[in-house]
Design a protein around this motif. Structure first.
Motif, PDB file in Angstrom:
ATOM      1  N   SER A  16      -0.755  -1.165  -5.450  1.00 13.11           N
ATOM      2  CA  SER A  16      -0.739   0.075  -4.672  1.00 13.11           C
ATOM      3  C   SER A  16      -1.909   0.151  -3.699  1.00 13.11           C
ATOM      4  O   SER A  16      -1.740   0.489  -2.527  1.00 13.11           O
ATOM      5  N   ALA A  17      -3.117  -0.160  -4.175  1.00  8.43           N
ATOM      6  CA  ALA A  17      -4.302  -0.082  -3.310  1.00  8.43           C
ATOM      7  C   ALA A  17      -4.234  -1.124  -2.208  1.00  8.43           C
ATOM      8  O   ALA A  17      -4.499  -0.829  -1.036  1.00  8.43           O
ATOM      9  N   ASN A  56     -13.023   6.456  -3.843  1.00  2.00           N
ATOM     10  CA  ASN A  56     -12.033   7.454  -3.426  1.00  2.00           C
ATOM     11  C   ASN A  56     -12.577   8.879  -3.445  1.00  2.00           C
ATOM     12  O   ASN A  56     -12.070   9.753  -2.737  1.00  2.00           O
ATOM     13  N   THR A  88      -7.824   5.128  -1.324  1.00  2.31           N
ATOM     14  CA  THR A  88      -8.516   3.837  -1.229  1.00  2.31           C
ATOM     15  C   THR A  88      -8.447   3.287   0.186  1.00  2.31           C
ATOM     16  O   THR A  88      -9.424   2.727   0.699  1.00  2.31           O
ATOM     17  N   ASP A 135      -4.507   6.026  -5.278  1.00  2.41           N
ATOM     18  CA  ASP A 135      -4.752   4.587  -5.333  1.00  2.41           C
ATOM     19  C   ASP A 135      -4.377   3.924  -4.004  1.00  2.41           C
ATOM     20  O   ASP A 135      -4.974   2.920  -3.614  1.00  2.41           O
ATOM     21  N   THR A 159      -0.194  10.894 -14.132  1.00  2.39           N
ATOM     22  CA  THR A 159      -0.330   9.487 -14.521  1.00  2.39           C
ATOM     23  C   THR A 159       0.521   9.208 -15.748  1.00  2.39           C
ATOM     24  O   THR A 159       0.868  10.126 -16.500  1.00  2.39           O
ATOM     25  N   GLU A 196      -1.568   9.030  -9.758  1.00  3.49           N
ATOM     26  CA  GLU A 196      -2.834   8.387 -10.123  1.00  3.49           C
ATOM     27  C   GLU A 196      -2.640   7.320 -11.200  1.00  3.49           C
ATOM     28  O   GLU A 196      -2.014   7.576 -12.237  1.00  3.49           O
ATOM     29  N   ASP A 197      -3.179   6.130 -10.952  1.00  2.00           N
ATOM     30  CA  ASP A 197      -3.286   5.074 -11.967  1.00  2.00           C
ATOM     31  C   ASP A 197      -1.959   4.785 -12.659  1.00  2.00           C
ATOM     32  O   ASP A 197      -1.877   4.714 -13.894  1.00  2.00           O
TER      33      ASP A 197
END
Length: 383
Positions: free
Chosen positions: A193-194, A317, A163, A159, A68, A133-134
């Motif tokens: 992204s999600a 998730n 998800t 993500d 991240t 991630e994130d």
């Protein structure tokens, strides 16, 4: 004591949630010459002569890098790599607890897309998979696309991929309960992204009556304002009637709302009331959902789920990534495809038997070991 105080007290006491342990118990003098010098030189030589041996002679095949830059942490936004570390440590704990995967938090002190990409490429030798991630969108999607083209190990973007799987699994079971088809009208709030991941997987699964809404309103083919290549892709496969308008306009007569907007309180009671009979509400933004479940229920929602462990019906998730990654590593799956994610979603959904499905029980609990068995069986044909 409040949740905030309990969480702070736990972390202060532990000073971090993860550690590294040796597989060799009661290390003896004779072991040192085998695991280190001079014995380890023969292992190094074996890998040099036959690179595929790295999976047999090291932990690479069970190591995952959780990468991240701290730009999109939960619903907190861009809080930086130091503040991101507790989240990545928590994810590492879940990887180990439920998938027996060694996951390492890699919090990078750069937000530059090219630097992040190059760093991940450089650390690849130690890992069997990468978990993005994130990271803010569309940067995360661009990094993922570049890595997928160049790395020899899989790039899992939780993500997006995680998800999407958990949302589709919940949708399968929810539609079964209210006796509605996949062709039901679905409104998806959020095109990061999600949202992109959910949109792609729902479309693959057969959802044709799908509209994605962002801060500018409905995404449709021909829209020019605040578009990028990923939103243009969304426009090509959704909203066939090219409907325009805000979420309040678009959600009228919808059957399903899926929220990954990052906006607390986005969904108002009057919007739920304007939906079709037995509306399904997935308010997945963390830590605060798009609508409070109690408010949604009072407004007429038949099924309400969030991504938070504060409420029942958890669509999180964590129901996916430890178990899915276990199979990805074991089978050395190189590429995360929509077909693979679709099969995983069906496997997660099937973990709740039809006889146990209920409006307040659409998903299994995270500790249900049957999730692993079902995903492992479902992905046997993937390589």
């Amino acid at each position: 004591m409040t949740t905030a105080k309990k969480a702070l007290a736990l972390h202060r006491r532990l000073k971090g949630k993860i550690t590294i342990e040796s597989k060799i118990r009661n290390l003896k003098q004779g072991d040192i010459k085998l695991i280190y010098t001079p014995g380890v030189a023969f292992v190094c030589e074996a890998i040099y002569k036959k690179p595929s041996e790295k999976y047999n002679l090291t932990s690479k095949g069970n190591n995952v890098a959780i990468v991240t830059d701290g730009t999109r942490i939960l619903g907190l936004g861009n809080i930086g790599p130091y503040a991101a570390l507790p989240v990545m440590e928590g994810k590492a704990v879940l990887y180990k607890e439920f998938g027996n995967v060694n996951a390492f938090p890699i919090c990078l002190n750069t937000t530059d897309k090219d630097q992040i990409t190059c760093t991940i490429k450089a650390i690849e030798p130690a890992f069997g998979a990468i978990n993005l991630e994130d990271i803010e969108s569309p940067k995360a999607l661009e990094i993922s696309a570049e890595l997928e083209k160049t790395l020899s190990i899989p790039v899992f973007h939780d993500d997006r991929h995680g998800t999407a799987v958990v949302a589709l699994a919940a949708l399968f079971n929810s539609l079964k309960l209210v006796r509605k088809p996949l062709s039901s009208r679905i409104v998806l709030a959020g095109a990061g992204s999600a949202g992109y991941g959910i949109c792609k997987l729902l479309r693959f699964a057969g959802c044709r009556n799908l509209i994605v809404v962002d801060s500018e309103g409905a995404i449709y083919k021909g829209r020019t304002r605040r578009m990028n290549k990923y939103k243009k892709e969304i426009a090509e496969i959704t909203n066939p009637k090219r409907q325009k308008g805000t979420l309040e306009n678009i959600i009228k007569n919808a059957d399903v709302f899926i929220g990954v907007s990052g906006i607390k309180g986005l969904l108002l009671p009057k919007m739920v009331q304007s939906m079709n009979r037995d509306p399904i509400i997935f308010a997945l933004t963390n830590p605060d959902p798009e609508i409070d479940p109690k408010v949604a229920k009072k407004s007429g929602a038949r099924i309400i789920a969030t991504g938070s462990y504060m409420y029942e019906n958890k669509i999180n998730n964590a129901l996916v990534f430890p178990y899915l990654m276990r199979v990805i590593l074991d089978r050395r799956i190189r590429k995360i495809t929509l077909a693979l994610l679709h099969a995983a979603a069906k496997a997660v959904a099937s973990t709740v038997p039809s006889t146990q499905l209920a409006y307040n029980h659409i998903m299994p609990e995270i500790g249900n070991r049957q999730i692993q068995n079902n995903i492992s069986r479902a992905l046997r044909k993937f390589k």
